[in-house]
Design a protein around this motif. Sequence first.
Motif, PDB file in Angstrom:
ATOM      1  N   GLY A 155      -7.674   1.141  -1.434  1.00  0.00           N
ATOM      2  CA  GLY A 155      -6.922   0.287  -2.422  1.00  0.00           C
ATOM      3  C   GLY A 155      -7.141   0.062  -4.121  1.00  0.00           C
TER       4      GLY A 155
ATOM      5  N   LEU B 185      -1.211  -5.207  -3.683  1.00  0.00           N
ATOM      6  CA  LEU B 185      -1.855  -4.978  -2.566  1.00  0.00           C
ATOM      7  C   LEU B 185      -3.838  -5.632  -2.360  1.00  0.00           C
ATOM      8  CD1 LEU B 185      -3.012  -2.845  -0.013  1.00  0.00           C
ATOM      9  CD2 LEU B 185      -3.419  -1.731  -1.655  1.00  0.00           C
TER      10      LEU B 185
ATOM     11  N   LEU C 140      -0.084  -1.814  -6.366  1.00  0.00           N
ATOM     12  CA  LEU C 140      -1.425  -2.233  -5.863  1.00  0.00           C
ATOM     13  C   LEU C 140      -2.335  -3.479  -5.910  1.00  0.00           C
ATOM     14  CD1 LEU C 140      -2.047   2.010  -6.405  1.00  0.00           C
ATOM     15  CD2 LEU C 140      -1.907   0.900  -4.366  1.00  0.00           C
TER      16      LEU C 140
ATOM     17  N   TRP D 183       1.098  -1.520  -0.054  1.00  0.00           N
ATOM     18  CA  TRP D 183       0.228   0.024  -0.089  1.00  0.00           C
ATOM     19  C   TRP D 183       1.122   0.839   0.048  1.00  0.00           C
ATOM     20  CZ3 TRP D 183      -3.889   2.786  -0.543  1.00  0.00           C
ATOM     21  CH2 TRP D 183      -4.307   4.278  -0.584  1.00  0.00           C
TER      22      TRP D 183
END
Length: 648
Positions: free
Chosen positions: A108, A98, A95, A76
């Motif tokens: 996110g 993530l 991301l 993140w």
Amino acid sequence: MYSVRIPCLAMLAALALAWSAAVSAQSASQTKQANNPFQSLVQAANAARNSGNTAQAVRDYTQAVALRPGWAEGWWNLGAIQYETNHYPEAVTALRKLVALAPSSAAGWSILGLSEFETKDYADALVSLKKAHDLGGISDPDIAHVSTYHLAMLLIHSGDFTHATALLHSGFGTSPPSQVKVLLGLALLRVPLLPTEVDPSQDALIQSSGDAAASPDPGSALAALVRQYPKTPWLHYAYGVALASAGHLPEALAQIKLETTLSPASPLPWIEISHLALQLGHKQQAHAAAQKVAHLTPASPVRSLRMIALYAVHGASEAPAGTAGWQAAMQDYSRGRYPQAIAALKVWLEQNPSDGTSWAVLGLAEYALKDYDNARIHLQRGINLGVKGSAQSVALARDRLALLLIRNHQFDAASSLLKPMANQPTLADPIQLVLGLALLRMPLLPSELTPAQRSLAQSAGAVLQMLFTSRYEQAFAQLKKLIAAHPATPWLHYAYGNALDSLSQYDKARAQMRAEIKLSPHSPLPWIAIAAICVRQHLPAEAVAAAQTAVRLAPGSAEAHYQLGRAWIESNKAQQAITELQKANTLRPNNLEIHFALARAYASAGLSKQAAAERAAFMQLKSMAAASSQQSGAAQSILQSNSQTPQN
């Protein structure tokens, strides 16, 4: 346009609230247990980030996540910094890591979607921002507005004008800023372009249309616009809809009829004509309009080439590729040349990202090549966007997606996907096996089954078909036979218990769930079912005990926390209920039942302000769900209401 440049530290602080407690606890636990090199990198990265040395922070976070790839907070931080420093491709990579680790992180998904937007990956950006919106829970209003604005832009770009308009109205209220009015204008005019793609010579028309769309009473503004621009597509339609809302039905019908001459390829004016004609008592005219809808709907394009030609700045937007490429892809697919079909479809979809049929065919080709993960993603996208073709073609796409959902342990989603096909005689038999795999919760493809497993799954699927079509007596008789023949097979008792529960045979249902627990001792599902049944029977102590067992078995289950919250309400323990329901809401945001239960719990605790907020959230979600359902079934309901012979 809204600025998406939010200071990194402010963004991190604001969006940290959207992280689930489970992810935060996991990250903290991993950090404590990490070795010294990892701890040193984390400390150095945090210090560099806080001091504004983003380059050093990126290097340190990159090394830290290489040492510990499961560290969600690190991905993140890395993605957020890369987004803030305009390194969008790198942000997308981080991301995506993530959201794979924290799929419930609305923050996110939001920043991932914004990063994908900046790389012009509009198809994936639309999916990511939709996911963020569905999850909810972004507390910072500026970030929520940026996300909503870009999602609405992409919905317009893909041709989903109604959804975009509803999103903008709910997100920005009755006095939206000028950038939002531009989007409202594009949606009203049904122009499938981004604002940057619009010819500046059209600014006055689009801004005026946006002003009208934002007005609580758009009638007078639209009346002036149709006089000023009498040949502009979709103004007469918008004016007609406004007149109809004000009760001026004959005048509305006249305006919508004018629209059919300006937008002859679209079914939408004919849908409205059928509604208006029915209200005016003109049944024959309504029936004729509904038949016109049926004729136009299969060929109706989502992204209109005509509207692009009318409004696009020269060179800023290319029309979708010619149909020759699509036809070649279809020929390759039908001949079993799947790699060639996939290559051609990827080219086509770059220009036509909202073509649900092509996404589905891409998924089917990938399925044939056993590329199952991509096949599942693309089939899901195709079905979400809409698959056109024969009933058998649509059924094939749903069947393959259901199999891949089952393979991914999404058994209930697979059943729901196939349920509408269960009562169609020509489609019911082929889906029996798939339904059986879902009922038995067997994450296998048909080719992986033994003959005995196939026979059992086929029989179980026939039972589920009976349940879906309310043939309970037959289903119960068959379930008893299956249980007697396969006493050690899991999930037959569970299916039987759920069916009994649906008929309010609660004691028998609980007995079946108890039998299932003996066969599936590590699953929370029968305990969740028992808790729900006990709540309905007003047995609070039993409900609490069952739900607590479910939470212990699956602490990350929103349903388990929700049922425990309901059980605490039934026990008059409001504070305990609030605690569990808040956990459920974190794990599954924007759920109607959870908001309703929270409103009850807050009211019981005397927290009237919080109860009112939850009731408001519940009503908003309910109205949005109703609007979405009404919109999706509009043409079908018209045809059904006019299916009888028209009378004079």
